[in-house]
Motif scaffolding. Structure first.
Motif, PDB file in Angstrom:
ATOM      1  N   MET A 231       0.843  -1.187   0.000  1.00 24.40           N
ATOM      2  CA  MET A 231       0.000   0.000   0.000  1.00 24.40           C
ATOM      3  C   MET A 231       0.882   1.242   0.000  1.00 24.40           C
ATOM      4  SD  MET A 231      -3.068   1.029   2.654  1.00 24.40           S
ATOM      5  CE  MET A 231      -2.037   1.652   3.978  1.00 24.40           C
ATOM      6  N   ASN A 232       0.526   2.222  -0.840  1.00 25.69           N
ATOM      7  CA  ASN A 232       1.272   3.465  -0.909  1.00 25.69           C
ATOM      8  C   ASN A 232       0.841   4.384   0.225  1.00 25.69           C
ATOM      9  OD1 ASN A 232       2.623   5.756  -1.575  1.00 25.69           O
ATOM     10  ND2 ASN A 232       1.751   5.970  -3.642  1.00 25.69           N
ATOM     11  N   ASP A 233       1.773   4.724   1.122  1.00 25.41           N
ATOM     12  CA  ASP A 233       1.430   5.528   2.291  1.00 25.41           C
ATOM     13  C   ASP A 233       1.825   6.995   2.142  1.00 25.41           C
ATOM     14  OD1 ASP A 233       0.299   3.458   3.787  1.00 25.41           O
ATOM     15  OD2 ASP A 233       2.275   2.715   4.352  1.00 25.41           O
ATOM     16  N   THR A 234       2.097   7.440   0.913  1.00 23.54           N
ATOM     17  CA  THR A 234       2.467   8.832   0.717  1.00 23.54           C
ATOM     18  C   THR A 234       1.298   9.740   1.084  1.00 23.54           C
ATOM     19  OG1 THR A 234       1.784   8.703  -1.597  1.00 23.54           O
ATOM     20  CG2 THR A 234       4.110   8.306  -1.100  1.00 23.54           C
ATOM     21  N   LYS A 235       1.649  10.890   1.646  1.00 19.69           N
ATOM     22  CA  LYS A 235       0.641  11.840   2.074  1.00 19.69           C
ATOM     23  C   LYS A 235      -0.026  12.483   0.863  1.00 19.69           C
ATOM     24  CE  LYS A 235       0.027  15.766   5.201  1.00 19.69           C
ATOM     25  NZ  LYS A 235       0.705  16.712   6.129  1.00 19.69           N
ATOM     26  N   PRO A 236      -1.369  12.637   0.870  1.00 18.33           N
ATOM     27  CA  PRO A 236      -2.045  13.253  -0.275  1.00 18.33           C
ATOM     28  C   PRO A 236      -1.543  14.666  -0.535  1.00 18.33           C
ATOM     29  CG  PRO A 236      -3.632  12.245   1.231  1.00 18.33           C
ATOM     30  CD  PRO A 236      -2.308  12.217   1.927  1.00 18.33           C
ATOM     31  N   THR A 237      -1.459  15.007  -1.803  1.00 18.53           N
ATOM     32  CA  THR A 237      -1.071  16.360  -2.190  1.00 18.53           C
ATOM     33  C   THR A 237      -2.314  17.116  -2.629  1.00 18.53           C
ATOM     34  OG1 THR A 237       1.104  15.606  -2.920  1.00 18.53           O
ATOM     35  CG2 THR A 237       0.354  17.744  -3.750  1.00 18.53           C
ATOM     36  N   LEU A 238      -2.699  18.126  -1.859  1.00 19.41           N
ATOM     37  CA  LEU A 238      -3.886  18.890  -2.199  1.00 19.41           C
ATOM     38  C   LEU A 238      -3.571  19.915  -3.282  1.00 19.41           C
ATOM     39  CD1 LEU A 238      -5.563  19.567   1.274  1.00 19.41           C
ATOM     40  CD2 LEU A 238      -6.027  17.760  -0.370  1.00 19.41           C
ATOM     41  N   ARG A 239      -4.550  20.137  -4.146  1.00 20.14           N
ATOM     42  CA  ARG A 239      -4.425  21.140  -5.187  1.00 20.14           C
ATOM     43  C   ARG A 239      -5.256  22.363  -4.813  1.00 20.14           C
ATOM     44  NH1 ARG A 239      -6.431  17.994 -10.235  1.00 20.14           N
ATOM     45  NH2 ARG A 239      -6.233  20.074 -11.182  1.00 20.14           N
ATOM     46  N   PRO A 240      -4.871  23.559  -5.216  1.00 24.88           N
ATOM     47  CA  PRO A 240      -5.695  24.740  -4.945  1.00 24.88           C
ATOM     48  C   PRO A 240      -7.124  24.511  -5.442  1.00 24.88           C
ATOM     49  CG  PRO A 240      -3.576  25.393  -5.845  1.00 24.88           C
ATOM     50  CD  PRO A 240      -3.641  23.896  -5.962  1.00 24.88           C
ATOM     51  N   ILE A 241      -8.083  25.012  -4.677  1.00 23.55           N
ATOM     52  CA  ILE A 241      -9.481  24.745  -5.011  1.00 23.55           C
ATOM     53  C   ILE A 241      -9.858  25.348  -6.364  1.00 23.55           C
ATOM     54  CG2 ILE A 241     -10.532  26.768  -3.900  1.00 23.55           C
ATOM     55  CD1 ILE A 241     -11.768  23.073  -3.795  1.00 23.55           C
ATOM     56  N   THR A 242      -9.153  26.396  -6.785  1.00 23.39           N
ATOM     57  CA  THR A 242      -9.421  26.969  -8.102  1.00 23.39           C
ATOM     58  C   THR A 242      -9.074  25.983  -9.214  1.00 23.39           C
ATOM     59  OG1 THR A 242      -7.243  28.035  -7.942  1.00 23.39           O
ATOM     60  CG2 THR A 242      -9.168  29.385  -7.400  1.00 23.39           C
ATOM     61  N   GLU A 243      -8.051  25.156  -8.973  1.00 22.40           N
ATOM     62  CA  GLU A 243      -7.694  24.129  -9.956  1.00 22.40           C
ATOM     63  C   GLU A 243      -8.748  23.014  -9.986  1.00 22.40           C
ATOM     64  OE1 GLU A 243      -3.767  22.541  -9.652  1.00 22.40           O
ATOM     65  OE2 GLU A 243      -2.794  24.503  -9.533  1.00 22.40           O
ATOM     66  N   ILE A 244      -9.251  22.654  -8.808  1.00 22.83           N
ATOM     67  CA  ILE A 244     -10.309  21.636  -8.744  1.00 22.83           C
ATOM     68  C   ILE A 244     -11.548  22.140  -9.487  1.00 22.83           C
ATOM     69  CG2 ILE A 244     -11.814  20.313  -7.211  1.00 22.83           C
ATOM     70  CD1 ILE A 244      -8.896  19.429  -7.096  1.00 22.83           C
ATOM     71  N   ALA A 245     -11.857  23.427  -9.327  1.00 19.30           N
ATOM     72  CA  ALA A 245     -13.002  24.015 -10.023  1.00 19.30           C
ATOM     73  C   ALA A 245     -12.796  23.950 -11.540  1.00 19.30           C
ATOM     74  CB  ALA A 245     -13.215  25.455  -9.564  1.00 19.30           C
ATOM     75  N   LYS A 246     -11.580  24.291 -11.998  1.00 18.37           N
ATOM     76  CA  LYS A 246     -11.283  24.220 -13.434  1.00 18.37           C
ATOM     77  C   LYS A 246     -11.392  22.789 -13.930  1.00 18.37           C
ATOM     78  CE  LYS A 246      -8.329  28.283 -14.216  1.00 18.37           C
ATOM     79  NZ  LYS A 246      -8.499  28.950 -12.926  1.00 18.37           N
ATOM     80  N   GLN A 247     -10.966  21.830 -13.104  1.00 19.25           N
ATOM     81  CA  GLN A 247     -11.074  20.408 -13.446  1.00 19.25           C
ATOM     82  C   GLN A 247     -12.533  20.030 -13.708  1.00 19.25           C
ATOM     83  OE1 GLN A 247      -9.152  17.796 -10.544  1.00 19.25           O
ATOM     84  NE2 GLN A 247     -10.770  16.284 -10.782  1.00 19.25           N
ATOM     85  N   CYS A 248     -13.443  20.675 -12.983  1.00 19.91           N
ATOM     86  CA  CYS A 248     -14.882  20.417 -13.151  1.00 19.91           C
ATOM     87  C   CYS A 248     -15.472  21.200 -14.320  1.00 19.91           C
ATOM     88  CB  CYS A 248     -15.639  20.808 -11.892  1.00 19.91           C
ATOM     89  SG  CYS A 248     -15.235  19.852 -10.425  1.00 19.91           S
ATOM     90  N   GLY A 249     -14.701  22.134 -14.874  1.00 19.15           N
ATOM     91  CA  GLY A 249     -15.218  22.976 -15.939  1.00 19.15           C
ATOM     92  C   GLY A 249     -15.954  24.203 -15.435  1.00 19.15           C
ATOM     93  N   ILE A 250     -15.641  24.641 -14.188  1.00 21.87           N
ATOM     94  CA  ILE A 250     -16.313  25.798 -13.597  1.00 21.87           C
ATOM     95  C   ILE A 250     -15.491  27.054 -13.866  1.00 21.87           C
ATOM     96  CG2 ILE A 250     -17.212  26.816 -11.476  1.00 21.87           C
ATOM     97  CD1 ILE A 250     -17.370  23.993 -10.304  1.00 21.87           C
ATOM     98  N   ASP A 251     -16.104  28.052 -14.476  1.00 23.05           N
ATOM     99  CA  ASP A 251     -15.440  29.318 -14.741  1.00 23.05           C
ATOM    100  C   ASP A 251     -15.162  30.063 -13.440  1.00 23.05           C
ATOM    101  OD1 ASP A 251     -15.579  32.423 -15.469  1.00 23.05           O
ATOM    102  OD2 ASP A 251     -15.074  31.323 -17.311  1.00 23.05           O
ATOM    103  N   ASP A 252     -14.090  30.827 -13.414  1.00 25.28           N
ATOM    104  CA  ASP A 252     -13.693  31.548 -12.201  1.00 25.28           C
ATOM    105  C   ASP A 252     -14.793  32.435 -11.645  1.00 25.28           C
ATOM    106  OD1 ASP A 252     -11.211  30.403 -12.281  1.00 25.28           O
ATOM    107  OD2 ASP A 252     -10.173  32.140 -13.131  1.00 25.28           O
TER     108      ASP A 252
END
Length: 569
Positions: free
Chosen positions: A1-22
């Motif tokens: 099992m990979n125990d590396t700590k999750p790397t969070l992305r800025p929420i603005t990037e998550i929004a862009k990933q969803c296709g949400i305009d700024d």
């Protein structure tokens, strides 16, 4: 099992990933944002919804939230675009016995301390709006009794003639505090107000929370808030927030709360967090607005219903689906081997106590007894006309013989599929096979089947639901029969039912385990939630203001020397 700590992305990037305009993103720090529902468009393609429910809960937990989050990650893992929609946790359980509600392991919403503590203040806004109505009502009662007919002359407002013994709007606070369940306000009279009996509920139990979760937009929320019944006058007529002229100000306090909150999972899968109604006195699901947003932004939305299929799932269909028209494409029932053994009725398992060895060691005979509970929930879910998939939330000590037995049992009961979920340990990879079954199930054509129609007589609706739980009948107390007649006079008998009962049994008696038979359901009284749009049918005592136990979770929560929160789970 990979125990590396999750790397969070800025929420603005998550929004862009969803296709949400700024322009639709309102950031609350680096990892949380509110999303303007205006992001949705008419006639846009819509994704498919997966509704996650469970067997009858036990103190052990079934892992619904872990499975919900894990499935959203698993769908992304196999190349699909998925979003999770879950409820916001209340501070009461966070600091009480239950702890947080962010999931866990590799299937967790992060930062979990943001989710579990305050988030963007939605619950605080509900508390403020709710208690504004309480303050307004007691102030009106005070001034009318103080001035009599002079009140109308001074204010040009009509006398509401509030019956102080029929105030149905209690106050709220977002903590477990049993000492506030029953209180007296206005003690001493005079300038202190009118002395009367009152009480507190936890904020998540407020009708405003149910309204927030059911409203389709700001205008709809304003209209619903205006229909809330706060009290009755001395002639028995309802007094609404609109009549008290406080509905507008209450809505203003909730103006930002109507926007769903965007976060991310440990694998950067988008998660919409919005509203947190209880599943026993409300419908136990996240918001309609979050669903609408999610279904336009993703191919699949994975959402969770509170408690077992006889609670949050039932209310999803009977309340949320009736009002919003949003239908799932399949249902997932979460089960664990240890919880099924506990549902056998052989043990009295309590939080914090060591588990009997029969529960953690291989015991197919005991599992087979408890499996009856799973069978009931599979067939209950199938009754709504959708394919049902069983997710076995795996624990490290589960053995293959028992897993094989459980899979075979679920398939014999008519489950579309049954698959082991290892979301906690492996994240999306651990739910990949389960996700493939879900994609196939969602391809099926289906029609939702409801247990009763809107125009069925209210008494018959209650009997229908009681018999659905396996009861011989619902026995209605005189007060309940009186309430039915009053609801008819209000022309609200067409509203759907919210069955208020224990989550710890399919019946209304928490002591009846597994699949109870030959029992009645005693209905004590009914109460209208006119703004939320349902009728609460009370079958036994259900606590709307929890209390703290002897070993509450807050004892372990603190800050370390670096200012980091520790002990929060």
């Amino acid at each position: 099992m990979n125990d590396t700590k999750p790397t969070l992305r800025p929420i603005t990037e998550i929004a862009k990933q969803c296709g949400i305009d700024d322009k639709f993103v309102m950031s609350y720090g680096q990892y949380v944002a509110k999303i303007d529902p205006a992001v949705t468009k008419q006639n846009a393609p819509k994704g498919k919804m997966i509704l996650v429910s469970a067997i009858t809960p036990t103190p052990l937990g079934e892992g619904k939230t872990v499975t919900t989050i894990g499935l959203s990650q698993g769908l992304n893992y196999i190349g699909k675009k998925a979003i999770a929609c879950i409820r916001q946790p209340s501070l009461g359980p966070v600091f009480g016995v239950k702890g947080g509600a962010a999931g866990g392991g590799k299937a967790e919403v992060l930062p979990m301390e943001k989710l579990n503590l305050h988030l963007t203040g939605d619950i605080h806004a509900i508390t403020a709006a709710h208690d504004l109505a309480s303050a307004a009502l007691d102030a009106r009662l005070f001034h009318e009794e103080r001035l009599g007919e002079e009140f109308t002359k001074q204010t040009n407002l009509p006398l509401l003639n509030i019956d102080k013994n029929r105030v149905v709007w209690k106050r709220v606070i977002d903590h477990n505090d049993r000492a506030l369940r029953n209180i007296t306000v206005g003690v001493g009279g005079g300038n202190n107000g009118v002395e009367r009996n009152d009480g507190f509920e936890i904020s998540a139990a407020s009708e405003l929370m149910a309204i927030l979760a059911l409203a389709t937009d700001l205008k709809d929320m304003r209209q619903r808030i205006g229909r809330i019944i706060l009290a009755y006058d001395k002639s028995g007529n309802p007094i609404t927030t609109e009549a008290l002229e406080v509905a507008g100000a209450m809505t203003v306090l909730l103006k930002d709360a109507i926007n769903p909150n965007l976060m991310q999972t440990a694998e950067n899968t988008p998660a919409l967090i919005h509203a947190g109604p209880f599943a026993n006195i409300a419908h136990g699901n996240s918001s309609v607005i979050a669903d609408i947003v999610g279904l336009q932004l993703a191919d699949y939305v994975v959402t969770e219903a509170g408690f077992g299929s006889d609670m949050g799932m039932e209310k999803f269909f009977n309340i949320k689906y009736r009002q919003a028209g949003i239908a799932p494409s399949c249902i997932v029932i979460v089960a664990t081997i240890r919880s099924l053994k506990s549902n056998s009725g052989k043990f009295n398992i309590k939080p914090g106590q060591p588990l009997p060895k029969e529960v953690t060691e291989s015991n197919v005979e005991l599992l087979s007894i408890g499996c009856a509970n799973l069978g009931w929930h599979i067939n209950n879910a199938k009754g709504y006309g959708l394919p049902v998939i069983v997710a076995i939330n795996r624990f490290p000590y589960d053995n293959q013989e028992e897993l094989d037995f459980l899979q075979q049992y679920a398939l014999k009961q008519g489950a579309f599929a049954c698959e082991v979920s290892e979301a906690f340990a492996k994240g999306g990879e651990g739910t990949a096979k389960l996700s493939q079954h879900i994609v196939k199930a969602c391809e099926q054509q289906h029609t939702v089947t409801l247990p009763y129609s809107d125009d069925m007589p209210l008494f018959d609706k209650i009997q229908t639901m009681a018999k659905k739980y396996g009861a011989n009948q619902a026995k209605l107390a005189p007060k309940a029969l009186q309430d039915i007649e009053e609801i008819k006079k209000l022309n609200l008998a067409h509203l759907p039912l919210c069955m208020v009962k224990t989550p710890m049994s399919i019946s209304a008696d928490p002591n009846l385990k597994n699949v109870p038979t030959n029992f009645d359901i005693d209905v004590t009284h009914l109460q209208v939630s006119a703004g939320a749009g349902f009728i609460r049918v009370y079958a036994g005592d259900v606590m709307t203001m929890p209390g703290l136990g002897t070993l509450p979770a807050y004892r372990k929560i603190d800050l370390d020397d670096a200012g980091n929160i520790v002990g929060l789970s």
